[in-house]
Design an enzyme around this catalytic site. Sequence first.
Site, PDB file in Angstrom:
ATOM      1  N   HIS A 166       0.816  -1.208   0.000  1.00  0.00           N
ATOM      2  CA  HIS A 166       0.000   0.000   0.000  1.00  0.00           C
ATOM      3  C   HIS A 166       0.857   1.268   0.000  1.00  0.00           C
ATOM      4  CE1 HIS A 166      -3.929  -1.996   1.618  1.00  0.00           C
ATOM      5  NE2 HIS A 166      -3.534  -2.486   0.455  1.00  0.00           N
TER       6      HIS A 166
ATOM      7  N   GLU B  98       0.794   3.974   1.819  1.00  0.00           N
ATOM      8  CA  GLU B  98       1.275   4.473   3.106  1.00  0.00           C
ATOM      9  C   GLU B  98       2.538   3.743   3.541  1.00  0.00           C
ATOM     10  OE1 GLU B  98      -3.333   4.321   3.376  1.00  0.00           O
ATOM     11  OE2 GLU B  98      -1.737   3.242   2.346  1.00  0.00           O
TER      12      GLU B  98
ATOM     13  N   CYS C 240      -5.928   1.423   5.624  1.00  0.00           N
ATOM     14  CA  CYS C 240      -6.399   0.135   6.130  1.00  0.00           C
ATOM     15  C   CYS C 240      -5.788  -0.111   7.507  1.00  0.00           C
ATOM     16  CB  CYS C 240      -6.020  -0.991   5.162  1.00  0.00           C
ATOM     17  SG  CYS C 240      -4.260  -1.418   5.175  1.00  0.00           S
TER      18      CYS C 240
ATOM     19  N   CYS D 250      -1.901  -0.619   7.421  1.00  0.00           N
ATOM     20  CA  CYS D 250      -1.173   0.641   7.249  1.00  0.00           C
ATOM     21  C   CYS D 250      -1.307   1.520   8.493  1.00  0.00           C
ATOM     22  CB  CYS D 250      -1.653   1.377   6.003  1.00  0.00           C
ATOM     23  SG  CYS D 250      -1.120   0.571   4.471  1.00  0.00           S
TER      24      CYS D 250
END
Length: 164
Positions: free
Chosen positions: A78, A80, A104, A107
């Site tokens: 992801h 992040e 999420c 993250c």
Amino acid sequence: MNKRQDYISWDEYFMGIAQLSAMRSKDPNTQVGACIVSNEHKIVGVGYNGLPIGLDDDLIPWQREGQWLETKYPYVCHAELNAILNAIRSDLKGCRIYVGLFPCNECAKAIIQAGIKEVIYLSDKYAETDNTKASKWMFDQSKVTYRQLKAHHTSLHIDLSCDS
């Protein structure tokens, strides 16, 4: 002559960097970018959702549904997490992160562990999912603040021609 009045805010600038970073994503469904910024308004990390370094994005399945190993989920990192891992300094304590989509739960853990203290996001389209509820619970418990960006400029145009 007076200064320009229609310049973008710091929040719009850094979210613009996150959104520009998202344009690097090869994911056909979801493109997310992230930009980590210090208290001095300096960019210290950027990332987008994509594969780990060295993996061929032509060799993985980009499907959202099916057997887990036949979807993108076990392979994609992801935005992040990529921004945290790509940061130019190891100390991210007190920084803020700009991201297109609310983080999420995985993250969120990385954001908390990195010491990032504020999350600024555009979309919270998964707000009712357990994943996002867990993220918000962890942020609340760890005193990480989060807010949706309310931009004055809702779109930014970037001209890459040499005539500008």
